[in-house]
Motif scaffolding. Structure first.
Motif: not given
Length: 206
Positions: A102-123
């Motif tokens: 789905w993302r390949l057909t609807h390309p977008a640049v993710p918000l790296f801030e949200g990814m980083g914060i959520a990723g750190a908490l999840n890790l």
């Protein structure tokens, strides 16, 4: 004298099962919380790798709930449950594949801030889960498969952080999709390992 030894073994088994249930309840609660957090962050950040992680956490929560239900059950029952866990991991992989498509057909640049914060908490949360389950990694197929899921979560957490860093560095969405694809491969390999172990145990017990 033999009766006392028998009682000691019964007490040891009961204590082990109680410890297993306690640990599984804790990691179940952690994974439910991280699923909600990661799903919200994935929606806000438009990140495929975060969504992959959230689906993995949901699958793990279901896995831990099932593991909790069969603590103390027969090895045959545990092997069947491990087979179900492998299928759940496989379903998570399929969901990730659909998301990537789905993302390949609807390309977008993710918000790296949200990814980083959520990723750190999840890790951090996944690290706690792996530490709690580590003593049971070589136990029966039920707890060993739960540990397998938790180990995957560590790889997934590190991968999401790398995706956030790469999105920031390149200003593009392809690193997010690349990491999501890598997680897809990891889920497929993990599902295969768990399914093979469960099938082997079922044949031994059968």
């Amino acid at each position: 004298m033999s009766d006392c030894c028998g009682c000691g073994k019964i007490v040891d088994v009961a204590a082990l099962q109680a410890k297993q249930r306690r640990v599984l309840r804790i990691v179940l609660a952690i994974n439910l919380a991280t699923f909600v957090m990661m799903a919200a962050a994935a929606w806000w950040s438009h990140s495929s790798s975060l969504l992959s992680g959230s689906l993995d956490n949901l699958g793990d929560a279901l896995t831990y709930a099932i593991s909790l239900a069969v603590v103390g059950a027969s090895m045959q029952a545990k092997a069947r449950v491990a087979l179900l866990k492998g299928l759940l991991i496989l379903c998570a992989a399929i969901a990730v594949a659909v998301q990537i498509g789905w993302r390949l057909t609807h390309p977008a640049v993710p918000l790296f801030e949200g990814m980083g914060i959520a990723g750190a908490l999840n890790l951090a949360a996944n690290g706690v889960c792996l530490w709690l389950l580590n003593p049971f990694r070589n136990g029966d197929v039920n707890m060993a498969s739960a540990w397998e899921c938790s180990r995957n979560d560590i790889f997934e957490g590190v991968a999401v952080l790398l995706a956030a860093l790469a999105v920031w560095a390149f200003g593009a969405g392809w690193p997010d999709l690349l990491i999501a694809a890598a997680l897809l491969v990891m889920f497929l390999r993990s599902a295969l390992r768990v399914l093979r172990s469960a099938w082997r145990e079922m044949r031994v017990q059968g």
